[in-house]
Design a protein around this motif. Structure first.
Motif, short mmCIF file in Angstrom:
data_model
loop_
_atom_site.label_atom_id
_atom_site.label_comp_id
_atom_site.label_asym_id
_atom_site.label_seq_id
_atom_site.Cartn_x
_atom_site.Cartn_y
_atom_site.Cartn_z
N PRO A 57 -9.57 4.33 7.60
CA PRO A 57 -10.27 4.87 8.82
C PRO A 57 -9.15 5.26 9.83
CG PRO A 57 -11.73 4.09 7.15
CD PRO A 57 -10.60 3.25 6.86
N ASP A 58 -8.94 4.06 10.08
CA ASP A 58 -8.84 4.14 12.03
C ASP A 58 -7.26 4.12 11.68
OD1 ASP A 58 -8.02 1.64 10.61
OD2 ASP A 58 -8.75 0.58 12.69
N GLY A 59 -7.16 4.49 10.78
CA GLY A 59 -5.28 4.78 10.82
C GLY A 59 -4.07 3.87 10.76
N ARG A 60 -4.92 2.01 10.21
CA ARG A 60 -3.81 1.28 9.33
C ARG A 60 -3.44 1.40 8.38
NH1 ARG A 60 -7.45 -3.89 11.32
NH2 ARG A 60 -9.01 -2.57 9.74
N TRP A 126 6.01 6.81 -8.77
CA TRP A 126 5.33 8.10 -8.17
C TRP A 126 4.38 7.26 -7.12
CZ3 TRP A 126 6.15 6.81 -13.35
CH2 TRP A 126 6.49 8.66 -13.87
N ILE A 127 4.52 7.82 -5.77
CA ILE A 127 4.00 7.45 -4.67
C ILE A 127 2.12 7.71 -4.47
CG2 ILE A 127 3.94 6.56 -2.18
CD1 ILE A 127 7.03 7.02 -2.51
N PHE A 128 1.23 7.06 -4.39
CA PHE A 128 -0.37 7.12 -4.18
C PHE A 128 -0.82 7.05 -3.03
CE2 PHE A 128 0.37 8.17 -8.59
CZ PHE A 128 -0.60 8.14 -8.70
N LEU A 129 -1.36 7.87 -1.91
CA LEU A 129 -2.19 7.54 -1.02
C LEU A 129 -3.88 6.93 -1.42
CD1 LEU A 129 -2.96 7.79 1.63
CD2 LEU A 129 -3.62 10.02 1.60
N ALA A 130 -3.82 5.84 -0.83
CA ALA A 130 -5.16 5.51 -1.22
C ALA A 130 -6.30 5.26 -0.01
CB ALA A 130 -5.25 4.01 -1.43
N THR A 131 -6.92 5.85 -0.15
CA THR A 131 -8.16 5.51 1.02
C THR A 131 -9.66 5.74 0.81
OG1 THR A 131 -9.04 7.98 0.43
CG2 THR A 131 -7.24 7.78 1.98
#
Length: 182
Positions: A57-60, A126-131
């Motif tokens: 959440p802090d962008g790291r 395949w590149i995934f964003l994980a949040t």
């Protein structure tokens, strides 16, 4: 008409498997390619892999450091690994994230598809964003020694500019995220 673009697909004239391994196979094809090119092509056949860009959440961003024998050095990289037979790409991304870092992700979404070396390898990444990341125990494979570390996005961009981050899949994912999604 040298500027005319050839289109279509190659016609395989002859094909043989030269090597079958755990991670990839090696195939040699004699082909007639669009544009009247006849050639012999050595192809590394790979079922594909996932790359995971974990963002807090802090962008790291979370990277892992591991020794890569082919390069003879330790590299900083994003989490990545093969898609297993019968496994969906999102499931593979989640599995690799847990194995290499211990983190689980509430959300994984595909943000990019790349061909790392299309001149001789069939691999797609395949590149995934994980949040929505939650920490837990890492579960590395027996031959993996992995050190995770968090970086600010600006620090990663600086590492790329200074030539300190060499892994192509990581550079592509980080720059795509920084330019279009951050």
């Amino acid at each position: 008409m040298a500027n005319r673009r050839a289109s279509g697909r190659a016609k395989i004239l002859k094909s043989k498997i030269l090597y079958e391994g755990k991670v990839f196979n090696l195939r040699q094809d004699r082909v007639s390619e669009p544009g009247a090119v006849v050639a012999t092509r050595d192809i590394v056949v790979h079922r594909g892999s996932v790359v995971v860009l974990p963002v807090f959440p802090d962008g790291r961003v979370l990277l892992v450091r591991q020794y890569r024998h082919a390069m003879g050095s330790f590299l900083w990289e994003l989490v990545a690994g093969r898609v297993e037979p019968g496994e969906s790409r999102p499931a593979a991304a989640r599995r690799e994230l847990i194995e290499e870092t211990g983190y689980t992700a509430r959300r994984v979404s595909q943000m990019l598809e790349i061909f790392p070396s299309p001149g001789f390898i069939t691999e797609r990444m395949w590149i995934f964003l994980a949040t929505g990341l939650q920490q837990g125990p890492a579960q590395p494979e027996e031959d993996e020694r992995i050190t995770p570390e968090m970086f600010q996005l600006a620090a990663l961009e600086k590492m790329i500019r200074q030539g300190k981050l060499h892994d192509a899949k990581s550079v592509a994912a980080i720059l795509f995220y920084a330019r279009f999604l951050a």
